[in-house]
Design a protein around this motif. Structure first.
Motif, PDB file in Angstrom:
ATOM      1  N   PHE A  19       0.823  -1.207   0.000  1.00 30.09           N
ATOM      2  CA  PHE A  19       0.000   0.000   0.000  1.00 30.09           C
ATOM      3  C   PHE A  19       0.859   1.260   0.000  1.00 30.09           C
ATOM      4  CE2 PHE A  19      -1.923   3.535   2.288  1.00 30.09           C
ATOM      5  CZ  PHE A  19      -3.014   3.769   1.476  1.00 30.09           C
ATOM      6  N   PHE A  20       1.889   1.314   0.867  1.00 30.42           N
ATOM      7  CA  PHE A  20       2.575   2.601   1.015  1.00 30.42           C
ATOM      8  C   PHE A  20       3.694   2.853   0.013  1.00 30.42           C
ATOM      9  CE2 PHE A  20       4.904   0.276   4.551  1.00 30.42           C
ATOM     10  CZ  PHE A  20       6.187   0.379   4.039  1.00 30.42           C
ATOM     11  N   GLU A  21       4.277   1.807  -0.570  1.00 31.57           N
ATOM     12  CA  GLU A  21       5.419   2.081  -1.468  1.00 31.57           C
ATOM     13  C   GLU A  21       5.046   2.973  -2.660  1.00 31.57           C
ATOM     14  OE1 GLU A  21       7.672  -1.486  -2.257  1.00 31.57           O
ATOM     15  OE2 GLU A  21       8.995  -1.030  -0.577  1.00 31.57           O
ATOM     16  N   PRO A  22       3.883   2.746  -3.310  1.00 31.79           N
ATOM     17  CA  PRO A  22       3.536   3.637  -4.437  1.00 31.79           C
ATOM     18  C   PRO A  22       3.315   5.095  -4.016  1.00 31.79           C
ATOM     19  CG  PRO A  22       2.162   1.649  -4.434  1.00 31.79           C
ATOM     20  CD  PRO A  22       2.913   1.651  -3.153  1.00 31.79           C
ATOM     21  N   LEU A  23       3.034   5.315  -2.723  1.00 37.11           N
ATOM     22  CA  LEU A  23       2.812   6.687  -2.226  1.00 37.11           C
ATOM     23  C   LEU A  23       4.116   7.471  -2.083  1.00 37.11           C
ATOM     24  CD1 LEU A  23       0.401   6.470   0.859  1.00 37.11           C
ATOM     25  CD2 LEU A  23      -0.032   7.643  -1.288  1.00 37.11           C
ATOM     26  N   HIS A  24       5.241   6.740  -1.946  1.00 40.96           N
ATOM     27  CA  HIS A  24       6.540   7.365  -1.649  1.00 40.96           C
ATOM     28  C   HIS A  24       6.457   8.289  -0.435  1.00 40.96           C
ATOM     29  CE1 HIS A  24       8.223   5.682  -5.269  1.00 40.96           C
ATOM     30  NE2 HIS A  24       7.224   6.196  -5.956  1.00 40.96           N
ATOM     31  N   PRO A  25       5.948   7.798   0.701  1.00 37.65           N
ATOM     32  CA  PRO A  25       5.888   8.667   1.878  1.00 37.65           C
ATOM     33  C   PRO A  25       7.292   8.952   2.384  1.00 37.65           C
ATOM     34  CG  PRO A  25       5.416   6.413   2.520  1.00 37.65           C
ATOM     35  CD  PRO A  25       5.568   6.410   1.020  1.00 37.65           C
ATOM     36  N   SER A  26       7.430  10.064   3.108  1.00 37.54           N
ATOM     37  CA  SER A  26       8.715  10.310   3.771  1.00 37.54           C
ATOM     38  C   SER A  26       8.832   9.341   4.950  1.00 37.54           C
ATOM     39  CB  SER A  26       8.785  11.756   4.278  1.00 37.54           C
ATOM     40  OG  SER A  26       7.932  11.921   5.388  1.00 37.54           O
ATOM     41  N   PHE A  27      10.044   9.205   5.428  1.00 33.45           N
ATOM     42  CA  PHE A  27      10.308   8.378   6.615  1.00 33.45           C
ATOM     43  C   PHE A  27       9.412   8.817   7.775  1.00 33.45           C
ATOM     44  CE2 PHE A  27      12.629   8.436  10.662  1.00 33.45           C
ATOM     45  CZ  PHE A  27      12.886   7.087  10.846  1.00 33.45           C
ATOM     46  N   PHE A  28       9.276  10.130   7.964  1.00 33.47           N
ATOM     47  CA  PHE A  28       8.521  10.633   9.112  1.00 33.47           C
ATOM     48  C   PHE A  28       7.017  10.398   8.937  1.00 33.47           C
ATOM     49  CE2 PHE A  28       6.733  13.911  11.979  1.00 33.47           C
ATOM     50  CZ  PHE A  28       7.378  13.545  13.146  1.00 33.47           C
ATOM     51  N   GLU A  29       6.528  10.552   7.701  1.00 36.87           N
ATOM     52  CA  GLU A  29       5.102  10.285   7.444  1.00 36.87           C
ATOM     53  C   GLU A  29       4.751   8.844   7.803  1.00 36.87           C
ATOM     54  OE1 GLU A  29       4.203  13.376   3.743  1.00 36.87           O
ATOM     55  OE2 GLU A  29       5.029  11.409   3.307  1.00 36.87           O
ATOM     56  N   LEU A  30       5.597   7.938   7.389  1.00 38.14           N
ATOM     57  CA  LEU A  30       5.324   6.520   7.628  1.00 38.14           C
ATOM     58  C   LEU A  30       5.466   6.178   9.118  1.00 38.14           C
ATOM     59  CD1 LEU A  30       4.488   4.057   6.052  1.00 38.14           C
ATOM     60  CD2 LEU A  30       6.882   3.458   5.787  1.00 38.14           C
ATOM     61  N   THR A  31       6.482   6.757   9.757  1.00 34.77           N
ATOM     62  CA  THR A  31       6.689   6.496  11.188  1.00 34.77           C
ATOM     63  C   THR A  31       5.505   7.007  12.010  1.00 34.77           C
ATOM     64  OG1 THR A  31       9.071   6.732  10.843  1.00 34.77           O
ATOM     65  CG2 THR A  31       8.306   6.820  13.104  1.00 34.77           C
ATOM     66  N   VAL A  89       5.627  17.354  17.812  1.00 38.75           N
ATOM     67  CA  VAL A  89       5.727  17.769  16.413  1.00 38.75           C
ATOM     68  C   VAL A  89       7.127  17.431  15.890  1.00 38.75           C
ATOM     69  CG1 VAL A  89       5.870  19.831  14.951  1.00 38.75           C
ATOM     70  CG2 VAL A  89       4.019  19.609  16.614  1.00 38.75           C
ATOM     71  N   GLY A  90       7.204  16.994  14.635  1.00 39.28           N
ATOM     72  CA  GLY A  90       8.518  16.703  14.056  1.00 39.28           C
ATOM     73  C   GLY A  90       9.261  17.979  13.719  1.00 39.28           C
ATOM     74  N   LEU A  91       8.623  18.810  12.864  1.00 36.06           N
ATOM     75  CA  LEU A  91       9.290  20.021  12.401  1.00 36.06           C
ATOM     76  C   LEU A  91       8.209  21.066  12.117  1.00 36.06           C
ATOM     77  CD1 LEU A  91      12.168  19.886   9.793  1.00 36.06           C
ATOM     78  CD2 LEU A  91      10.585  21.786   9.860  1.00 36.06           C
ATOM     79  N   GLY A  92       8.329  22.228  12.724  1.00 37.78           N
ATOM     80  CA  GLY A  92       7.327  23.270  12.462  1.00 37.78           C
ATOM     81  C   GLY A  92       6.056  23.006  13.229  1.00 37.78           C
ATOM     82  N   GLY A  93       4.974  22.767  12.483  1.00 36.19           N
ATOM     83  CA  GLY A  93       3.679  22.552  13.119  1.00 36.19           C
ATOM     84  C   GLY A  93       2.566  22.512  12.097  1.00 36.19           C
TER      85      GLY A  93
END
Length: 402
Positions: A97-109, A129-133
């Protein structure tokens, strides 16, 4: 992974996050959340809040970044890291499911953390929050409380080059009607928070202006001057959580502050690893964080100060070097991440700031050299970057640090 390569791993926007969230059945809706943003102090505040809720008898999820030694540090329940088997099974099962989306590492985590917390039926989760908001992929949650620790310059390439712009990004976690605690403001950032809170009809509480309940003789495990402000921010937030229905008594508050590292696994915050010579490490890595560390170093007594330092190439390196004491012996090194600034370059920049020292190819070599050159009454500080501290902690046994 942002931790390794920096900017090229950063994905702006919430589209992938929403697709992943939909796919996993909106797991974050099945537990209560507290959302924590800010430039410095958000890790300490997140861990301390989790520790207090744990001591109050809740099953508490804690999602933070970056990790220092092991990826699993990012996702914990009552201090226990997510099991390896869960991570492996999640990836194997969901890969198609997720590989075709090419999510970032943080999105997937983030998606995995939320699913894990729901599977394990946590009562509440503290989400850093990871970065920003505003565009951070944690920003899909509907929390009971938002907390923004402070604003200083960091990640300016994504968040903006003024404190007001950075505050605008962090203020993006403020939601309609949900109270927000602001730990620390400047004349530039306060109006930004007030305006966003007004737009969202969100009650805004400034920790600096609030009378907080006093806890005489309270012990705090986290040492470090900057923890005074973090403590004030947390003590401002707790009554709001109680109003939101959390059962938190004084004993839980005292115990959470006193045992936060043990309860949550927090590392790298003015952490002492050795006596005679004293060896302290800290993950502070921007001008805001380092200025507190420099003040703290001034309060120590020692014969000679030794500083083992390395930085990554996307920070305000000259700004940090300008703050550091000129009478210390320096050990310039680099962490084993691609973003690390080569130690020779760091030494050249440091020389312009009047700092002198030698170069070492990695953290263990630099720390060993500092240990060998130190007398028992000396003081060794290791820092400049989370990754320097990570390499130190990963090599604790070899360096005989406990």
């Amino acid at each position: 992974m942002f931790q390794q390569v920096g900017g090229s791993a950063y994905k702006e926007g919430l589209e992938n996050t929403r697709i992943l969230d939909e796919h996993f059945g909106h797991p974050h809706r099945s537990f209560r959340t507290i959302h924590v943003a800010g430039t410095n102090g958000k890790g300490s505040c997140s861990h301390t809040l989790a520790a207090i809720l744990q001591e109050a008898g809740y099953r508490v999820g804690l999602y933070t970044s970056p990790h220092l030694v092991d990826f699993r540090e990012r996702i914990r329940i009552n201090g226990q890291p997510i099991p390896e088997e869960y991570v492996v099974r999640f990836v194997e099962k969901e890969r198609d499911f997720f590989e075709p989306l090419h999510p970032s590492f943080f999105e997937l985590t983030t998606a995995m953390a939320f699913r894990y917390f729901a599977d394990e039926k946590v009562d509440a989760a503290v989400i850093e929050v990871g970065l920003g908001g505003r565009l951070d992929c944690t920003n899909i949650i509907h929390p009971d409380l938002c907390l923004i620790t402070n604003i200083s310059f960091d990640h300016t390439q994504f968040l903006g080059d003024t404190l007001a712009k950075i505050a605008g990004e962090k203020a993006g976690i403020i939601k309609a009607g949900i109270p927000v605690v602001i730990g620390e403001t400047t004349p530039e950032t306060k109006p930004v928070f007030l305006q966003k809170a007004e737009e969202e009809k969100a009650p805004v509480i400034f920790a600096e202006d609030t009378m907080i309940q006093d806890y005489p003789g309270m012990k705090t495990e986290l040492q470090g001057l900057y923890q005074i402000k973090n403590t004030r921010t947390i003590l401002t937030a707790l009554p709001l959580l109680q109003e939101a229905g959390y059962r938190i008594d004084e004993q839980s508050i005292r115990s959470g502050f006193a045992h936060v590292c043990e309860l949550t696994g927090l590392m790298g915050r003015w952490q002492k690893l050795q006596d005679a010579p004293t060896l302290i490490c800290d993950t502070g890595h921007n001008v805001g964080g380092i200025s507190y560390i420099v003040e703290q170093l001034k309060q120590q007594t020692y014969r000679q100060l030794h500083i083992v330092i390395g930085m990554v190439n996307d920070k305000d390196i000259s700004g940090v070097l300008a703050l550091l004491p000129k009478d210390a012996a320096y050990y310039f090194t680099k962490a084993c991440v691609k973003r690390a600034l080569p130690e020779e370059e760091l030494r050249a920049l440091a020389a312009q700031a009047g700092l002198r020292g030698s170069c070492y190819p990695d953290v263990p070599a630099a720390v060993t050299a500092a240990q060998e050159k130190s007398y028992p009454e000396d003081f060794i500080f290791v820092g400049g970057s989370s990754f320097i501290v990570a390499d130190l902690l990963a090599n604790r046994d070899a360096l005989d640090l406990h």
